[in-house]
Design a protein around this motif. Structure first.
Motif, short mmCIF file in Angstrom:
data_model
loop_
_atom_site.label_atom_id
_atom_site.label_comp_id
_atom_site.label_asym_id
_atom_site.label_seq_id
_atom_site.Cartn_x
_atom_site.Cartn_y
_atom_site.Cartn_z
N CYS A 17 0.76 -1.20 0.14
CA CYS A 17 0.12 0.07 0.12
C CYS A 17 0.70 1.31 0.05
O CYS A 17 0.52 2.12 -0.74
N LEU A 18 2.01 1.21 0.96
CA LEU A 18 2.69 2.52 0.95
C LEU A 18 3.38 2.60 -0.42
O LEU A 18 3.56 3.75 -0.94
N GLY A 19 3.87 1.54 -1.07
CA GLY A 19 4.89 1.56 -2.16
C GLY A 19 3.95 2.08 -3.50
O GLY A 19 4.25 3.10 -4.25
N MET A 20 2.85 1.43 -3.58
CA MET A 20 1.68 1.81 -4.59
C MET A 20 1.29 3.35 -4.37
O MET A 20 1.17 3.90 -5.45
N ALA A 21 1.24 3.62 -3.31
CA ALA A 21 0.52 5.13 -2.96
C ALA A 21 1.55 6.04 -3.52
O ALA A 21 1.42 6.94 -4.17
N SER A 22 2.85 5.90 -2.82
CA SER A 22 4.15 6.82 -3.16
C SER A 22 4.65 6.59 -4.60
O SER A 22 5.47 7.63 -5.16
N SER A 23 4.33 5.61 -5.25
CA SER A 23 4.92 5.68 -6.67
C SER A 23 3.92 5.53 -7.64
O SER A 23 3.49 6.52 -8.48
N HIS A 24 3.32 4.42 -7.72
CA HIS A 24 2.03 4.18 -8.78
C HIS A 24 1.10 5.41 -8.83
O HIS A 24 0.73 6.09 -9.77
N CYS A 25 0.40 5.29 -7.49
CA CYS A 25 -0.70 6.49 -7.61
C CYS A 25 -0.03 7.83 -7.89
O CYS A 25 -0.81 8.59 -8.58
N LEU A 26 0.81 8.23 -7.23
CA LEU A 26 1.37 9.65 -7.52
C LEU A 26 1.73 9.77 -9.01
O LEU A 26 1.51 11.10 -9.56
N GLU A 27 2.31 8.79 -9.74
CA GLU A 27 2.73 8.97 -11.18
C GLU A 27 1.39 8.84 -11.97
O GLU A 27 1.32 9.61 -13.14
N VAL A 28 0.37 8.10 -11.60
CA VAL A 28 -0.91 7.89 -12.68
C VAL A 28 -1.61 9.17 -12.40
O VAL A 28 -1.96 9.52 -13.25
N GLY A 29 -1.72 9.68 -11.05
CA GLY A 29 -2.64 10.76 -10.97
C GLY A 29 -4.10 10.51 -10.94
O GLY A 29 -4.57 9.46 -10.99
N GLY A 30 -4.98 11.44 -11.37
CA GLY A 30 -6.11 11.46 -11.40
C GLY A 30 -6.81 10.88 -10.25
O GLY A 30 -6.72 11.27 -9.30
N ARG A 31 -7.87 9.67 -10.51
CA ARG A 31 -8.71 9.26 -9.18
C ARG A 31 -7.65 8.44 -8.42
O ARG A 31 -7.91 8.56 -7.22
N HIS A 32 -6.44 8.40 -8.90
CA HIS A 32 -5.53 7.49 -7.83
C HIS A 32 -4.75 8.43 -6.72
O HIS A 32 -4.48 7.98 -5.49
N VAL A 33 -5.20 9.73 -7.06
CA VAL A 33 -4.69 10.68 -5.98
C VAL A 33 -5.87 11.41 -5.37
O VAL A 33 -5.51 12.57 -4.55
N ALA A 46 -11.82 -2.09 3.22
CA ALA A 46 -12.08 -0.71 2.29
C ALA A 46 -11.18 -0.28 1.56
O ALA A 46 -11.68 0.22 0.34
N CYS A 47 -9.89 -0.52 1.53
CA CYS A 47 -8.84 -0.40 0.81
C CYS A 47 -8.79 -1.14 -0.47
O CYS A 47 -8.77 -0.74 -1.47
N ALA A 48 -9.20 -2.40 -0.26
CA ALA A 48 -9.32 -3.34 -1.45
C ALA A 48 -10.38 -3.03 -2.38
O ALA A 48 -10.17 -2.93 -3.32
N ARG A 49 -11.54 -2.49 -1.65
CA ARG A 49 -12.71 -2.07 -2.42
C ARG A 49 -12.38 -0.81 -3.26
O ARG A 49 -12.76 -0.59 -4.61
N SER A 50 -11.71 0.27 -2.58
CA SER A 50 -11.42 1.51 -3.37
C SER A 50 -10.41 1.23 -4.52
O SER A 50 -10.48 1.59 -5.63
N CYS A 51 -9.35 0.36 -4.15
CA CYS A 51 -8.31 0.07 -5.10
C CYS A 51 -9.02 -0.81 -6.20
O CYS A 51 -8.57 -0.55 -7.44
N ASP A 52 -9.64 -1.58 -5.95
CA ASP A 52 -10.23 -2.40 -7.20
C ASP A 52 -11.40 -1.42 -7.86
O ASP A 52 -11.25 -1.68 -9.21
N GLU A 53 -12.08 -0.60 -7.28
CA GLU A 53 -12.94 0.39 -8.13
C GLU A 53 -12.22 1.29 -9.19
O GLU A 53 -12.45 1.51 -10.22
N ILE A 54 -11.06 1.76 -8.60
CA ILE A 54 -10.20 2.55 -9.26
C ILE A 54 -9.58 1.80 -10.49
O ILE A 54 -9.47 2.44 -11.58
N GLY A 55 -9.11 0.46 -10.05
CA GLY A 55 -8.48 -0.21 -11.26
C GLY A 55 -6.98 -0.12 -11.20
O GLY A 55 -6.30 0.80 -10.95
N ASP A 56 -6.46 -1.01 -12.03
CA ASP A 56 -4.99 -0.95 -12.05
C ASP A 56 -4.10 -0.95 -11.01
O ASP A 56 -2.97 -0.66 -10.88
N MET A 57 -4.78 -1.72 -10.03
CA MET A 57 -4.10 -1.76 -8.65
C MET A 57 -4.29 -3.21 -8.03
O MET A 57 -4.33 -3.40 -7.02
#
Length: 110
Positions: free
Chosen positions: A22-38, A80-91
């Motif tokens: 979670c920490l790794g994906m938030a600080s790398s993937h989500c910040l790089e992808v942007g949009g709904r991920h952040v 809750a985190c699994a649901r949110s990540c699943d809804e956003i996709g690519d996670m």
């Protein structure tokens, strides 16, 4: 650790894996992808999940009797985190880590 040491060790490992994911994906993937991920709600949930997992692992590692309460809360946050990540996709990695941790923490909290 007591008679459930194998179960506890599995839970600790699941928590640490979810923390890293979670920490790794938030600080790398989500910040790089942007949009709904952040979006704040999602991003804060990911950081909260990472911290809940870290705290659960720590309480089990130090043998705190309150680890069951923390594991119960952690399971809810992971779900809750699994649901949110699943809804956003690519996670998918985050969804899988959260679901594994949720299952382990629910068993530990029982």
């Amino acid at each position: 650790m007591d008679a459930t040491s194998s179960q506890m060790q599995d839970c600790i490992e699941a928590c640490l894996s979810c923390y890293r994911t979670c920490l790794g994906m938030a600080s790398s993937h989500c910040l790089e992808v942007g949009g709904r991920h952040v979006e704040p709600e999602h991003f804060r949930l990911m950081l909260s999940c990472a911290e809940a997992c870290r705290a659960s692992a720590q309480l089990m590692l130090i043998g705190s009797p309150v680890h069951r309460h923390q594991c119960h809360a952690c399971a809810e946050i992971c779900a809750a985190c699994a649901r949110s990540c699943d809804e956003i996709g690519d996670m998918e990695a985050c969804v899988a880590a959260c679901r594994t941790c949720e299952t382990a923490c629910r068993a530990m909290a029982a």
